[in-house]
Design a protein around this motif. Structure first.
Motif, PDB file in Angstrom:
ATOM      1  N   THR A 158      -8.114 -14.585   2.918  1.00 34.17           N
ATOM      2  CA  THR A 158      -7.456 -13.619   3.459  1.00 34.17           C
ATOM      3  C   THR A 158      -7.418 -13.638   4.684  1.00 34.17           C
ATOM      4  N   PRO A 159      -6.788 -12.854   5.756  1.00 35.00           N
ATOM      5  CA  PRO A 159      -6.915 -12.691   7.018  1.00 35.00           C
ATOM      6  C   PRO A 159      -8.264 -12.388   7.715  1.00 35.00           C
ATOM      7  N   PHE A 160      -8.926 -11.436   6.551  1.00 35.32           N
ATOM      8  CA  PHE A 160     -10.336 -11.171   7.061  1.00 35.32           C
ATOM      9  C   PHE A 160     -11.393 -11.845   6.540  1.00 35.32           C
ATOM     10  N   GLY A 161     -11.184 -13.090   6.009  1.00 35.15           N
ATOM     11  CA  GLY A 161     -12.218 -14.094   5.655  1.00 35.15           C
ATOM     12  C   GLY A 161     -12.771 -13.788   4.124  1.00 35.15           C
ATOM     13  N   ARG A 162     -12.081 -13.031   3.336  1.00 34.02           N
ATOM     14  CA  ARG A 162     -12.328 -12.695   1.858  1.00 34.02           C
ATOM     15  C   ARG A 162     -11.953 -13.826   1.039  1.00 34.02           C
ATOM     16  N   GLY A 204       3.447   4.178   7.264  1.00 32.73           N
ATOM     17  CA  GLY A 204       2.184   3.321   6.895  1.00 32.73           C
ATOM     18  C   GLY A 204       2.458   2.033   6.568  1.00 32.73           C
ATOM     19  N   HIS A 205       3.618   1.517   6.804  1.00 29.66           N
ATOM     20  CA  HIS A 205       3.874   0.259   6.071  1.00 29.66           C
ATOM     21  C   HIS A 205       3.029  -0.759   6.713  1.00 29.66           C
ATOM     22  N   THR A 206       2.756  -0.908   7.960  1.00 24.65           N
ATOM     23  CA  THR A 206       1.892  -1.754   8.647  1.00 24.65           C
ATOM     24  C   THR A 206       0.532  -1.791   8.194  1.00 24.65           C
ATOM     25  N   THR A 207       0.104  -0.627   8.382  1.00 27.01           N
ATOM     26  CA  THR A 207      -1.273  -0.318   7.733  1.00 27.01           C
ATOM     27  C   THR A 207      -1.394  -0.794   6.194  1.00 27.01           C
ATOM     28  N   ARG A 208      -0.629  -0.329   5.310  1.00 25.05           N
ATOM     29  CA  ARG A 208      -0.643  -0.760   4.051  1.00 25.05           C
ATOM     30  C   ARG A 208      -0.627  -2.282   3.853  1.00 25.05           C
ATOM     31  N   THR A 209       0.180  -2.866   4.674  1.00 24.82           N
ATOM     32  CA  THR A 209       0.195  -4.508   4.717  1.00 24.82           C
ATOM     33  C   THR A 209      -0.890  -5.246   5.227  1.00 24.82           C
ATOM     34  N   GLU A 210      -1.610  -4.632   6.079  1.00 24.81           N
ATOM     35  CA  GLU A 210      -2.960  -5.063   6.659  1.00 24.81           C
ATOM     36  C   GLU A 210      -4.004  -4.813   5.447  1.00 24.81           C
ATOM     37  N   TYR A 211      -4.180  -3.547   5.071  1.00 25.08           N
ATOM     38  CA  TYR A 211      -5.184  -3.212   4.117  1.00 25.08           C
ATOM     39  C   TYR A 211      -4.800  -3.936   3.053  1.00 25.08           C
ATOM     40  N   CYS A 212      -3.679  -3.684   2.215  1.00 27.46           N
ATOM     41  CA  CYS A 212      -3.398  -4.053   0.774  1.00 27.46           C
ATOM     42  C   CYS A 212      -2.919  -5.372   0.565  1.00 27.46           C
ATOM     43  N   ASP A 213      -1.576  -5.613   1.170  1.00 26.60           N
ATOM     44  CA  ASP A 213      -0.996  -6.749   0.569  1.00 26.60           C
ATOM     45  C   ASP A 213      -1.395  -7.960   1.185  1.00 26.60           C
ATOM     46  N   GLY A 214      -1.937  -8.052   2.550  1.00 27.68           N
ATOM     47  CA  GLY A 214      -2.230  -9.043   2.995  1.00 27.68           C
ATOM     48  C   GLY A 214      -3.891  -9.339   2.723  1.00 27.68           C
ATOM     49  N   GLU A 215      -4.798  -8.532   2.277  1.00 22.83           N
ATOM     50  CA  GLU A 215      -6.169  -8.750   1.617  1.00 22.83           C
ATOM     51  C   GLU A 215      -6.066  -8.670   0.207  1.00 22.83           C
TER      52      GLU A 215
END
Length: 736
Positions: A540-544, A471-482
């Motif tokens: 953030t990548p999702f605009g936050r 789940g590293h990629t999912t965690r990076t997108e969901y948690c670290d990147g945001e």
């Protein structure tokens, strides 16, 4: 670090060690301790080290994470007789330098007189964690591994280089390396696998449904009321670990190793200071906010500060009152014989180091620092984030809460039990001063811990996935990147999770110090230290829209507030550069908040040498009226003669004219002056952000100066600049 209690004095430690095997039991590890030693710049590597120690304890081993500067020498001393394993997890700082918490140990390990056979019986393994996007990728880990091998250490596990860019990130590297290390340790034990045990939280946390402290006070309790007090107490608990062995129990050869590697240097220590002033000195339009903060250890200086609030427009207009001569319009603001300010007496202001040292013994004086040193500031979690989380958990934040170490966490094989001291503070104060629930993105271990408290099966499954390497990629997108925080995760995305306080304290990110270059000279005022910081804001990548914790916190800090800081000495390239540049002509190039160490260099040189040593400054900003930082101070120092004997202050404003003008353009414009600086043994310091390519552009401009004025070829100019780097006369301090 928490001291042992009276019951654990010298006479008891020896008897405790003699009964250790009985406490461990026949199936346990029989005192083959594992020291998980870390050096961490940002705190991430420390988190991985603590996770590694936790996994090893689950396998029945006596493993604890320890900072290299604190326990590195003792761990290698015990390991030199085969009585312990030493596992190193390290990051890399600066240009291949040792990270924070490992610098003193590294200097000792590199002592030239240490014999090459010193660690011939030590069993070690090194994991270096870094990012291959950087040129000095895992450089310090490689140097540490090579040095241990040269001293005779047996590297039971090959050097592993963890890359944040790889699939699985650092988690995959830690897990794979740890599996290899565990198998090697079990082989060393003859294949006997210690009994498995479940991990328990590090802390015992009890929320008392009362606000009356008199009901809870006792002989071994300490009452805390302020966030900075709670933060300091929590860091003491978080860094405590059982000693591998008392000195009186060390064998003769182990004492020799300890003596060879032990540091006699002053280690960083936290101190309380008060905010003397906190001003926003740049803002508006596309200019990021910049705050200049002055801390003092003398309460009298805070009380003496005028109560009149500073009008931002008034202070900024005064600050930007600059030279309007033709030279000034071309960017040469103050310099040489063309300066519009009369040169004053260089000795009229400030004090020498010798004069300042006379005050060192008083408790109102800061530890001595030099230009290039840093200030580590501990911010606080914002109240609204704390209240949001506590409301979600339905707990009254004003309730007094006891926090102490949990003996079960350290296992039966620990060399000594944790001290029984209890710290008591309101629950909201613990969260404000100790836990980063409103800014930091938690690591995978947080999701693993929270999964056990999820009542909804789909939430439990997702939390478990986020904790794994799959789940590293999912965690990076969901948690670290945001940059999703604990408060957001529990309040918005996983509403069925109701963690207990011990596990929430154990798994949540701890508040980390933010590191800033000192923007003042100790000799000027030994009780004060200043910093100049750009407040970080990003999307953030999702605009936050996100704002850093320090940026949010510092904007609300008032004069007189007590803050916890450390003075962190410069190391590596900067330390070498400071020594090289002390009595030489100095060219200082900076952009934005990179002006902070430049201010320290300039002020210190003025106090030490007056106007006898040439100094030149090239500073880049966007608009003169918005972010020309410390303009009035530069004007004052010009009057004191800072820019005499060929020195200058050159300003490059990238947004004021029809075309953009950067520091590299000013360097080429004043090529003759700059070449004269370097030709006479001058040193060059470059400081600022690297995202725009400023450091590389400055390097290229200097090479072009060497070609244009010095008559060097392109290849010769490149070799000339690289030679300056090798000699310690060219130093770059840049960040992304």
């Amino acid at each position: 670090m928490v001291r042992p209690t009276d019951a654990r004095e010298k006479g008891d430690r020896r008897s405790c060690r003699s009964t250790m095997d009985a406490r461990c039991g026949d199936g346990e590890a029989h005192r083959v301790a594992v020291a998980v030693l870390y050096g961490s710049e940002s705190g991430a590597t420390q988190g991985w080290a603590e996770m590694a120690a936790s996994k090893l304890r689950q396998h029945g081993l006596d493993a604890h994470a320890r900072r290299l500067d604190d326990e590195g020498a003792r761990a290698l001393a015990v390991a030199s007789n085969g009585r312990a394993w030493t596992l190193f997890l390290v990051s890399t700082a600066g240009k291949g330098d040792a990270p924070s918490g490992a610098r003193s140990f590294w200097r000792c390990l590199r002592r030239k007189w240490i014999p090459n056979h010193l660690l011939r019986r030590a069993k070690c393994a090194v994991l270096a964690l870094g990012d291959s996007a950087y040129l000095e990728y895992n450089y310090f880990g490689k140097r540490l591994h090579n040095r241990l091998v040269k001293l005779g250490a047996h590297m039971a596990v090959p050097l592993r280089l963890g890359d944040a860019q790889e699939e699985g990130g650092h988690l995959a590297a830690v897990e794979d390396w740890l599996d290899e290390a565990r198998r090697a340790i079990l082989d060393d034990l003859g294949g006997r696998a210690p009994s498995w045990r479940e991990e328990t939280p590090r802390y015992r946390v009890v929320v008392h449904q009362t606000c009356d402290a008199s009901e809870l006070e006792g002989d071994e309790t300490e009452l805390l009321r302020e966030p900075h007090e709670a933060g300091a107490a929590f860091r003491r608990l978080a860094t405590w670990a059982p000693r591998l062995m008392a000195e009186e129990d060390l064998a003769e050869n182990e004492m020799e190793v300890l003596a060879a590697l032990r540091s006699t240097e002053r280690t960083e220590r936290e101190i309380n200071v008060q905010v003397k002033s906190n001003e926003c000195i740049a803002s508006g339009g596309d200019v990021p906010k910049v705050h200049h903060v002055v801390f003092t250890r003398d309460p009298g200086e805070v009380q003496a500060t005028s109560e009149r609030p500073v009008d931002e427009n008034e202070s900024r207009s005064e600050m930007h009152r600059t030279d309007t001569s033709e030279e000034g319009k071309n960017g040469l603001v103050y310099g040489g014989g063309e300066v519009v300010f009369d040169a004053g007496d260089p000795s009229a202001n400030g004090r020498t180091f010798e004069e300042g040292q006379q005050d060192q013994a008083t408790d109102r004086v800061l530890p001595m620092y030099r230009a290039g040193d840093c200030v580590a500031v501990y911010p606080e979690t914002m109240c609204k984030d704390v209240h949001r989380l506590l409301d979600r958990l339905r707990i009254n934040g004003s309730y007094l809460t006891t926090v102490q170490l949990n003996p079960e966490h350290f296992g039966r094989c620990a060399s000594e039990p944790p001290p029984p001291i209890k710290f008591i503070a309101p629950l909201e104060v613990w969260f404000q001063g100790a836990l980063d629930v409103g800014s930091a993105a938690p690591q995978g271990s947080f999701f693993e811990a929270m999964a056990q408290f999820a009542t909804a099966q789909h939430e439990k499954d997702r939390l478990r996935l986020l904790a794994t390497r799959e789940g590293h990629t999912t965690r990076t997108e969901y948690c670290d990147g945001e940059r999703r925080t604990v408060a957001e995760i529990l309040c918005e995305d996983f509403p069925s999770v109701r963690p207990t306080m011990p596990w929430l304290f154990h798994a949540s990110p701890r508040l980390r110090a933010r590191l800033f270059s000192a923007a003042s000279a100790w000799a000027d005022s030994p009780s004060q230290v200043a910093l100049t910081a750009t407040l970080s804001e990003w999307t953030t990548p999702f605009g936050r829209a996100r704002t850093g914790l320090f940026a949010r916190w510092i904007q609300g800090v008032k004069r007189g507030k007590v803050v916890r800081i450390e003075i962190v000495g410069a190391d590596g390239d900067i330390s070498r550069f400071v020594k090289q540049s002390l009595h030489r002509p100095l060219l200082l190039v900076a952009t934005g908040a990179g002006i902070a160490p430049v201010r320290a260099f300039a002020r210190e040189r003025l106090l030490l040498h007056g106007s006898t040593v040439p100094t030149a400054v090239v500073f880049g900003c966007r608009r003169r009226q918005c972010d020309f930082l410390h303009a009035s101070a530069w004007a004052s120092e010009s009057q004191l003669g800072l820019f005499r004997h060929g020195g200058a202050f050159v300003l490059a404003c990238s947004r004021d004219g029809a075309s953009k003008v950067y520091v590299q353009h000013r360097i080429k414009q004043h090529a003759r002056r700059i070449w004269d600086f370097t030709k006479h043994g001058g040193c060059i310091f470059v400081c600022g952000g690297s995202t725009t390519g400023m450091p590389d552009a400055v390097a290229l401009a200097l090479e072009q100066v060497a070609q244009q004025v010095g008559g060097l070829s392109q290849e010769e100019s490149r070799s000339w600049r690289q030679d300056l780097v090798r000699k310690g006369r060219y130093c770059v301090e840049a960040w992304t």
